[in-house]
Structures are given as structure tokens and as C-alpha cells.
Scaffold this motif. Structure first.
Motif, PDB file in Angstrom:
ATOM      1  N   ASP A 117       0.841  -1.200   0.000  1.00  0.00           N
ATOM      2  CA  ASP A 117       0.000   0.000   0.000  1.00  0.00           C
ATOM      3  C   ASP A 117       0.874   1.248   0.000  1.00  0.00           C
ATOM      4  O   ASP A 117       1.518   1.560   1.002  1.00  0.00           O
TER       5      ASP A 117
ATOM      6  N   ALA B  16       3.208   2.032  -6.270  1.00  0.00           N
ATOM      7  CA  ALA B  16       2.230   0.958  -6.084  1.00  0.00           C
ATOM      8  C   ALA B  16       2.777  -0.312  -6.710  1.00  0.00           C
ATOM      9  O   ALA B  16       3.527  -0.271  -7.687  1.00  0.00           O
TER      10      ALA B  16
ATOM     11  N   PRO C 275       1.811  -3.862  -8.630  1.00  0.00           N
ATOM     12  CA  PRO C 275       0.736  -4.566  -9.332  1.00  0.00           C
ATOM     13  C   PRO C 275       0.229  -5.760  -8.514  1.00  0.00           C
ATOM     14  O   PRO C 275       1.021  -6.506  -7.936  1.00  0.00           O
TER      15      PRO C 275
ATOM     16  N   HIS D 206      -4.627  -2.813  -6.467  1.00  0.00           N
ATOM     17  CA  HIS D 206      -4.119  -2.312  -7.747  1.00  0.00           C
ATOM     18  C   HIS D 206      -4.171  -3.403  -8.813  1.00  0.00           C
ATOM     19  O   HIS D 206      -3.994  -4.579  -8.530  1.00  0.00           O
TER      20      HIS D 206
ATOM     21  N   ASN E 117      -3.165  -5.638 -12.174  1.00  0.00           N
ATOM     22  CA  ASN E 117      -1.941  -6.349 -12.512  1.00  0.00           C
ATOM     23  C   ASN E 117      -1.888  -6.624 -14.017  1.00  0.00           C
ATOM     24  O   ASN E 117      -1.852  -7.767 -14.462  1.00  0.00           O
TER      25      ASN E 117
END
Length: 208
Positions: free
Chosen positions: A16, A38, A40, A45, A47
């Protein structure tokens, strides 16, 4: 006067990037050029790169650093930071390692096994990240840049003994201890952490 230095923040096992937001906010007036990286497939989030292994994630993170940078890493993010320093010495001008719990063999140290708790709390963290064990200690002597080590004296996951070992192994490392700091001290004590980082960068500004 603002600095052109790029600050590249790396989160720990949670992935995070907001973990570093409070510290970045403190440093932003003097260091406006920064990235909260960030990962993936972490912390919600996407990918799109279809990263499915720790090695692949490490390559991807290091590849994101494309300009002269100070890498500031929490916990297992320190693995990426150290890899970046080893692979891109022309770009990585200094490291800030906070509560690093990866990148070295933890067997000799009395550390709390955090993996089971993290798997229960962070259900969206890939299992391959939790299980990763990487030992870069044979390469530590090659890191000839300034390194700031920040550790909490109440951290059971990465105790001060690890910081003291890193200080001995990294040629240009300095260590500061955060009183009553647990593993998330960089978020809880953001003002103090930002102050240490700022003093460190000012001290080494001619070198970086």
C-alpha cells in the motif's frame, strides 16, 4: 530552496503506497519530485503485467526507477531498494531503509514470524510474496552510497539487532533508533521519520 532529487518510496508487504503519504507530505516542500510506488496486484491495484512471482515483481519495481533517485523503503520493500542499488548504481544515490525484514538471512536473529498474521490480515497479498526469502548479504559491500537505517526499538518483526548488523555490513550506513517504535513506526511517527530523512539528505546533498 527545493531539490531536484527524486524520492522513490516503496511499501512493505501490504503493497500500500499510502503508508508513506504522511512522510512524503512532510518532505514535499523541499523535495517535490517523488513517487509513492504501487505494486501490481497489491492493495487493490491492477496487474496488467500479469506478475506472478517475487522475482518478476522485483524486476518490475527496479525498472520503474528511471532517474537519479533516493529510494526510501519499508520492511520487505528494502529488498527492492537493495536490488535497485546493486543493479542501478548510476541512478540510486542513497537509500533509506526502515525496519527492513527482507534481503538477508534472518535465521541468526530472534524475529517474530509475521507471515501467518499478514496472510490473515492482508488477504489480497499474493502468497508468493509472503513466502519470499532473499539473501543479498554477500553483496552488501558493493553498496557504496549513503544509507540511512531507521529502526524502532519495540519492533518484534525487525529488531534492532538486524539494524546493527546492516550498519556493520553496509560501508556508509548510519543508524537512528525510534523510541517505542513498532514495525509501522514510519507511519505512526511520520514527523520524526521525515526529520531524520531530511537531515540525512542535507548532510549528503553534495554527494547525491
Amino acid at each position: 530552496m527545493t531539490s531536484p532529487l527524486h524520492l522513490h518510496f516503496l511499501a512493505g508487504a501490504s503493497g500500500d503506497p499510502s503508508f508513506w503519504q504522511a512522510v512524503a507530505d512532510q518532505l514535499q516542500p523541499d523535495y517535490p519530485n517523488y513517487c509513492l510506488q504501487a505494486y501490481p496486484a497489491f492493495a487493490g491495484h491492477a496487474n496488467p503485467q500479469n506478475i506472478q512471482s517475487f522475482d518478476a515483481l522485483c524486476r518490475w519495481v527496479v525498472d520503474q526507477i528511471q532517474q537519479p533517485s533516493i529510494v526510501i523503503a519499508q520492511s520487505m520493500g528494502g529488498i527492492f531498494a537493495i536490488q535497485a542499488a546493486l543493479q542501478k548504481p548510476q541512478l540510486i544515490k542513497a537509500l533509506v531503509l526502515c525496519a527492513t525484514s527482507g534481503g538477508l538471512d534472518l535465521t541468526p536473529f530472534q524475529v517474530k514470524d509475521w507471515r501467518q498474521d499478514y496472510q490473515q490480515l492482508l488477504t489480497d497479498v499474493p502468497d508468493w510474496f509472503i513466502q519470499a526469502k532473499v539473501d543479498l548479504s554477500p553483496e552488501f559491500h558493493r553498496i557504496n552510497i549513503p544509507v540511512l537505517l531507521l529502526w524502532g526499538d519495540a519492533d518484534e518483526i525487525s529488531p534492532v539487532s538486524i539494524a546493527e548488523y546492516l550498519q556493520q555490513q553496509l560501508p556508509h550506513a548510519e543508524l537512528h533508533i525510534i523510541p517505542s517504535g513498532q514495525h509501522d513506526f514510519a507511519k505512526i511517527h511520520a514527523d520524526m521519520v521525515a526529520s531524520y530523512i531530511q537531515k540525512f539528505l542535507i548532510k549528503h546533498i553534495d554527494d547525491v
